[in-house]
Design a protein around this motif. Sequence first.
Motif, PDB file in Angstrom:
ATOM      1  N   GLU A  43      -8.350  51.555  17.846  1.00 53.80           N
ATOM      2  CA  GLU A  43      -9.063  50.441  17.683  1.00 53.80           C
ATOM      3  C   GLU A  43      -8.343  49.668  16.505  1.00 53.80           C
ATOM      4  O   GLU A  43      -8.098  48.273  16.596  1.00 53.80           O
ATOM      5  N   ARG A  44      -8.164  50.307  15.671  1.00 50.80           N
ATOM      6  CA  ARG A  44      -7.557  49.725  14.190  1.00 50.80           C
ATOM      7  C   ARG A  44      -6.268  49.037  14.631  1.00 50.80           C
ATOM      8  O   ARG A  44      -5.960  47.727  14.302  1.00 50.80           O
ATOM      9  N   ASP A  45      -5.455  49.492  15.447  1.00 56.41           N
ATOM     10  CA  ASP A  45      -4.090  49.352  15.947  1.00 56.41           C
ATOM     11  C   ASP A  45      -4.299  47.958  16.530  1.00 56.41           C
ATOM     12  O   ASP A  45      -3.467  46.980  16.683  1.00 56.41           O
ATOM     13  N   ALA A  46      -5.309  48.146  17.674  1.00 55.15           N
ATOM     14  CA  ALA A  46      -5.585  46.897  18.493  1.00 55.15           C
ATOM     15  C   ALA A  46      -6.187  45.687  17.811  1.00 55.15           C
ATOM     16  O   ALA A  46      -5.618  44.582  18.298  1.00 55.15           O
ATOM     17  N   GLY A  52      -2.706  39.578  14.656  1.00 47.98           N
ATOM     18  CA  GLY A  52      -1.625  38.986  14.541  1.00 47.98           C
ATOM     19  C   GLY A  52      -1.104  37.891  15.194  1.00 47.98           C
ATOM     20  O   GLY A  52      -0.607  36.787  14.961  1.00 47.98           O
ATOM     21  N   LYS A  53      -1.453  38.091  16.739  1.00 50.93           N
ATOM     22  CA  LYS A  53      -1.330  37.122  17.833  1.00 50.93           C
ATOM     23  C   LYS A  53      -2.192  35.778  17.399  1.00 50.93           C
ATOM     24  O   LYS A  53      -1.490  34.703  17.431  1.00 50.93           O
ATOM     25  N   ARG A  54      -3.126  35.886  16.871  1.00 50.66           N
ATOM     26  CA  ARG A  54      -4.082  35.053  16.804  1.00 50.66           C
ATOM     27  C   ARG A  54      -3.982  34.059  15.303  1.00 50.66           C
ATOM     28  O   ARG A  54      -3.795  32.771  15.335  1.00 50.66           O
ATOM     29  N   VAL A  92     -10.848  34.922  13.529  1.00 49.55           N
ATOM     30  CA  VAL A  92     -10.889  36.424  13.276  1.00 49.55           C
ATOM     31  C   VAL A  92     -11.893  37.147  14.179  1.00 49.55           C
ATOM     32  O   VAL A  92     -11.984  38.126  14.622  1.00 49.55           O
ATOM     33  N   ARG A  93     -13.076  36.281  14.245  1.00 48.99           N
ATOM     34  CA  ARG A  93     -14.400  36.650  14.853  1.00 48.99           C
ATOM     35  C   ARG A  93     -13.872  36.837  16.584  1.00 48.99           C
ATOM     36  O   ARG A  93     -14.199  37.869  17.065  1.00 48.99           O
ATOM     37  N   ALA A  94     -13.126  35.945  16.781  1.00 42.23           N
ATOM     38  CA  ALA A  94     -12.613  35.788  18.466  1.00 42.23           C
ATOM     39  C   ALA A  94     -11.566  37.081  18.441  1.00 42.23           C
ATOM     40  O   ALA A  94     -12.010  37.963  19.597  1.00 42.23           O
ATOM     41  N   ALA A  95     -10.872  37.597  17.580  1.00 45.41           N
ATOM     42  CA  ALA A  95      -9.990  38.626  17.780  1.00 45.41           C
ATOM     43  C   ALA A  95     -10.740  40.046  17.791  1.00 45.41           C
ATOM     44  O   ALA A  95     -10.741  40.775  18.368  1.00 45.41           O
ATOM     45  N   ILE A  96     -11.790  39.791  16.762  1.00 44.10           N
ATOM     46  CA  ILE A  96     -12.678  41.236  16.741  1.00 44.10           C
ATOM     47  C   ILE A  96     -13.577  41.477  18.132  1.00 44.10           C
ATOM     48  O   ILE A  96     -13.541  42.558  18.618  1.00 44.10           O
ATOM     49  N   GLN A  97     -14.121  40.296  18.410  1.00 45.92           N
ATOM     50  CA  GLN A  97     -14.891  40.580  19.744  1.00 45.92           C
ATOM     51  C   GLN A  97     -13.863  40.852  20.883  1.00 45.92           C
ATOM     52  O   GLN A  97     -14.324  41.501  21.840  1.00 45.92           O
ATOM     53  N   THR A  98     -12.632  40.248  21.050  1.00 49.69           N
ATOM     54  CA  THR A  98     -11.785  40.591  22.143  1.00 49.69           C
ATOM     55  C   THR A  98     -11.572  42.006  21.993  1.00 49.69           C
ATOM     56  O   THR A  98     -11.282  42.832  23.119  1.00 49.69           O
ATOM     57  N   VAL A  99     -11.359  42.598  20.845  1.00 51.14           N
ATOM     58  CA  VAL A  99     -11.074  44.164  20.830  1.00 51.14           C
ATOM     59  C   VAL A  99     -12.376  45.118  21.026  1.00 51.14           C
ATOM     60  O   VAL A  99     -12.335  46.012  21.724  1.00 51.14           O
ATOM     61  N   ARG A 100     -13.407  44.639  20.347  1.00 53.68           N
ATOM     62  CA  ARG A 100     -14.640  45.654  20.391  1.00 53.68           C
ATOM     63  C   ARG A 100     -15.856  44.998  20.982  1.00 53.68           C
ATOM     64  O   ARG A 100     -16.885  45.704  21.190  1.00 53.68           O
ATOM     65  N   GLY A 101     -15.831  43.832  21.575  1.00 47.74           N
ATOM     66  CA  GLY A 101     -16.888  43.308  22.452  1.00 47.74           C
ATOM     67  C   GLY A 101     -17.648  42.319  21.705  1.00 47.74           C
ATOM     68  O   GLY A 101     -17.661  42.101  20.376  1.00 47.74           O
ATOM     69  N   PRO A 102     -18.347  41.641  22.373  1.00 47.53           N
ATOM     70  CA  PRO A 102     -19.206  40.525  21.726  1.00 47.53           C
ATOM     71  C   PRO A 102     -20.377  40.785  20.791  1.00 47.53           C
ATOM     72  O   PRO A 102     -20.833  39.828  19.928  1.00 47.53           O
ATOM     73  N   ASN A 103     -20.738  42.185  20.949  1.00 44.49           N
ATOM     74  CA  ASN A 103     -21.832  42.538  20.003  1.00 44.49           C
ATOM     75  C   ASN A 103     -21.140  43.138  18.423  1.00 44.49           C
ATOM     76  O   ASN A 103     -21.903  43.949  17.747  1.00 44.49           O
ATOM     77  N   ALA A 104     -20.087  43.182  18.332  1.00 42.77           N
ATOM     78  CA  ALA A 104     -18.985  43.725  17.343  1.00 42.77           C
ATOM     79  C   ALA A 104     -19.319  42.840  16.012  1.00 42.77           C
ATOM     80  O   ALA A 104     -19.208  43.655  14.793  1.00 42.77           O
ATOM     81  N   THR A 105     -19.669  41.727  16.058  1.00 35.23           N
ATOM     82  CA  THR A 105     -19.866  40.992  14.719  1.00 35.23           C
ATOM     83  C   THR A 105     -21.212  40.354  14.496  1.00 35.23           C
ATOM     84  O   THR A 105     -21.657  39.760  15.561  1.00 35.23           O
ATOM     85  N   GLY A 106     -21.739  40.661  13.331  1.00 32.27           N
ATOM     86  CA  GLY A 106     -22.959  39.967  13.150  1.00 32.27           C
ATOM     87  C   GLY A 106     -23.074  39.388  11.791  1.00 32.27           C
ATOM     88  O   GLY A 106     -24.189  38.898  11.250  1.00 32.27           O
ATOM     89  N   TYR A 107     -21.888  39.364  10.958  1.00 32.65           N
ATOM     90  CA  TYR A 107     -21.879  38.848   9.689  1.00 32.65           C
ATOM     91  C   TYR A 107     -22.313  37.283   9.772  1.00 32.65           C
ATOM     92  O   TYR A 107     -21.847  36.375  10.358  1.00 32.65           O
ATOM     93  N   PRO A 108     -23.416  36.717   9.068  1.00 26.57           N
ATOM     94  CA  PRO A 108     -23.725  35.222   9.019  1.00 26.57           C
ATOM     95  C   PRO A 108     -22.634  34.529   8.555  1.00 26.57           C
ATOM     96  O   PRO A 108     -22.061  34.868   7.349  1.00 26.57           O
TER      97      PRO A 108
END
Length: 176
Positions: A43-46, A52-54, A92-108
Amino acid sequence: MRTYARTHDVLKDFPITLVARPWVHITVDQITDRVGAAISTAERDALVVELGKRLANVEPFDPMIGSVGSYATGVIANVHPDEPLNDIHTTVRAAIQTVRGPNATGYPTKVPHLTLGYAAEECDSDQVQRKLRNGVRPGHAPMRVDAVHLVDVTADAQAMTITWDHVATIPLGARS
């Protein structure tokens, strides 16, 4: 960073836990669906690849840091203009959600800032603010933002510290 050193000089007489220089940061986003749980190497590698792409399409920039302000929770420096950091947050949020799903981020999403110290006990924030305003000159300083760092964070509420283990540095504007 002259503003950092002056802020630390002003705050040494107040009950504020100062953020040590290696740990000064601007939080862009957090993975919040697994607080305290390990994230696999795959997951870290992904995440590194997707970030990097974004971020290759985001140009480095030079925001201003300051003015330094005293609040009930500690001392922070504003970061402005907001837009470049807000754009990085969205990317960054879009990248995290692409790799880990839409519920991975909740930081306000908040006004971009850099925390310089955490309140360790009650004190008069007006008095702190007066000392900061008079003692931290100039009140603003430029800062170069040319990368995002993926880190594994450890927060110690008792010691009022945030530290991390570095995972990867993702440069901005690194189009191939």
